[in-house]
Motif scaffolding. Structure first.
Motif, PDB file in Angstrom:
ATOM      1  N   TYR A  83       0.879  -1.171   0.000  1.00  0.00           N
ATOM      2  CA  TYR A  83       0.000   0.000   0.000  1.00  0.00           C
ATOM      3  C   TYR A  83       0.910   1.212   0.000  1.00  0.00           C
ATOM      4  CZ  TYR A  83      -3.866   3.089   1.217  1.00  0.00           C
ATOM      5  OH  TYR A  83      -4.808   4.076   1.200  1.00  0.00           O
ATOM      6  N   GLY A  84       0.952   1.917  -1.111  1.00  0.00           N
ATOM      7  CA  GLY A  84       1.879   3.032  -1.187  1.00  0.00           C
ATOM      8  C   GLY A  84       1.600   3.958  -2.341  1.00  0.00           C
ATOM      9  N   THR A  85       2.605   4.712  -2.670  1.00  0.00           N
ATOM     10  CA  THR A  85       2.512   5.771  -3.665  1.00  0.00           C
ATOM     11  C   THR A  85       2.155   5.227  -5.041  1.00  0.00           C
ATOM     12  OG1 THR A  85       4.179   7.022  -2.477  1.00  0.00           O
ATOM     13  CG2 THR A  85       3.817   7.632  -4.754  1.00  0.00           C
ATOM     14  N   ASN A  86       1.282   5.936  -5.707  1.00  0.00           N
ATOM     15  CA  ASN A  86       0.972   5.673  -7.107  1.00  0.00           C
ATOM     16  C   ASN A  86       1.966   6.517  -7.902  1.00  0.00           C
ATOM     17  OD1 ASN A  86      -0.072   6.044  -9.739  1.00  0.00           O
ATOM     18  ND2 ASN A  86      -2.098   5.459  -9.040  1.00  0.00           N
ATOM     19  N   TYR A  87       3.024   5.881  -8.407  1.00  0.00           N
ATOM     20  CA  TYR A  87       4.125   6.613  -9.025  1.00  0.00           C
ATOM     21  C   TYR A  87       3.734   7.427 -10.259  1.00  0.00           C
ATOM     22  CZ  TYR A  87       7.222   4.644  -5.623  1.00  0.00           C
ATOM     23  OH  TYR A  87       7.822   4.318  -4.433  1.00  0.00           O
TER      24      TYR A  87
END
Length: 68
Positions: free
Chosen positions: A4-8
């Motif tokens: 679950y993290g940044t949408n690059y």
């Protein structure tokens, strides 16, 4: 298995907007600090199966990307 993290791609778009504003003459010290607001949930189903784990269907339905 789960990330679950940044949408690059979204982050890169924000960087491009920021750079464009600077190149158009705005001073960087006058620009607001920005942070990514769109996050991405990725689940690797193949890894979960290899580890003998079951991913709840509710979590699978919320995933932005599934790796099978």
């Amino acid at each position: 298995m789960i990330s679950y993290g940044t949408n690059y791609p979204e982050a890169y778009r924000q960087v491009g907007d920021y750079v464009g504003r600077v190149l158009n003459g705005e001073k960087p010290e006058n620009l607001p600090v920005q942070q990514v607001t769109k996050l991405q949930l990725v689940i690797n189903i193949a890894t979960a199966k290899a580890l003998g784990l079951t991913v709840p269907p509710a979590l699978i339905s919320r995933a932005d990307e599934l790796i099978e």
